[in-house]
Design an enzyme around this catalytic site. Sequence first.
Site, PDB file in Angstrom:
ATOM      1  N   GLU A 206      11.946   3.716  50.114  1.00 57.63           N
ATOM      2  CA  GLU A 206      13.219   2.934  49.964  1.00 57.63           C
ATOM      3  C   GLU A 206      14.357   3.991  50.256  1.00 57.63           C
ATOM      4  OE1 GLU A 206      12.943   1.171  45.968  1.00 57.63           O
ATOM      5  OE2 GLU A 206      10.925   1.360  46.125  1.00 57.63           O
ATOM      6  N   GLU A 317      19.974  -5.566  45.989  1.00 56.55           N
ATOM      7  CA  GLU A 317      19.297  -5.739  44.823  1.00 56.55           C
ATOM      8  C   GLU A 317      20.321  -5.292  43.575  1.00 56.55           C
ATOM      9  OE1 GLU A 317      15.421  -3.505  42.446  1.00 56.55           O
ATOM     10  OE2 GLU A 317      15.956  -3.191  44.173  1.00 56.55           O
TER      11      GLU A 317
END
Length: 403
Positions: A206, A317
């Site tokens: 990520e 997010e």
Amino acid sequence: MAPPSILMSMFFVVSLLFVTSVLSRTIPNQTIKLDKLSKIQAQLDKINKPAVKTINSPDGDIIDCVLFHDQPAFDLPELKDQKTTLKLPEWPMGYNSSEDTTTRVESIQLWSSSGEECPEGTVPILRTTEEDLFRVSNITRFGKKDIQDTMDLHSYAIVSIRGDQYHGAKTNINVWAPITEPTEFSLAQMWLVSGTYDAKDLNTIEVGWQVYPQRYGSYNPRLFGYWTRDAYQTTGCYNTQCPGFVQTNKRITLGAAIKPISSYNGKQFEIDLLVSKDPNIGDWWLIYGSGIQIGYWPSSLFTGLESHAERLQFGGEIVNSGVNEHTTTQMGSGHFAEEGFGKAAYFKNLNLVNSFNEFIPIPVTNLELIVDHPNCYNLSLLSNNDFGTHFYYGGPGRSPTCL
């Protein structure tokens, strides 16, 4: 009335009982505090490596220039034999890299904005401080995600593609500094994923930018990376806070604050990120701009991702730890997608690297939208000649429509 001698004896006994009571409370507390300090120091000694040079960033960060072979990654036994000649990756076919990536790197981080860089043979590592460890609840899991809230407390506005063997992903992400609750984070990133969370075999890489005050001690957006091979249970961590990511660049490092950032209805600042699997050695390289190598995650760190990614995801997010009402933590710019360029956050030029090491634009029709709280954060997927496949996303968090 009792004689003075008896009164003195009674006073002595009462005083002794009082002192004993105080000590019985104080000594254990002192022992607990000393024990925590001892654990903190041991963790700092483990994470921070001897510095050849130290750079003080304007935002208070400390950057240690560590000898390449002394960085945390090489604490892993399986990486001991990789302390030899660094082999640079083979570019994906169709990816336009610059001819010379050894030239001076543009400044995208606060610590290097004055022209500072680490000496030849060393790499910049963000120093972990005592204050960093005091802010976390579990010192032994420092640098890792909290597995208790990894899924349930998070909100997403992302796009996803699956159905092939992926060897890389690339995008441009504009950078913001969203308002964030002190114990929560807001981020924009791309995920390279294999396995599933439920089966506990989830592998991820990520990368993107993140505002996370509890972890970093400030509200600055930071370039970050994360990895795991067991659904965040025991493996992986942020940046270089555990052995894993191998830093190679002298002026861009994971964990440090990004400068400049975008402004509402003003100039937009982007980070151009590529994660690509080297077809020869298999390591996953993090590339900035036109071929500037920041570092790599060795393929030996992973199980599923050792060979390829099964899906790619891009988007925003946040953590929502609100109990009776939604958090005020913003996503992206803090504005909804429909406000468009200059006001909403965006990802543009979504691309993938296939199993033949070919660099390919992702068609809009191949993407699935995942927006779990559309009244709080939303997403608008588009395509044109200027931005390629792209999307606007984000939102304000708690509002009249998000309770």
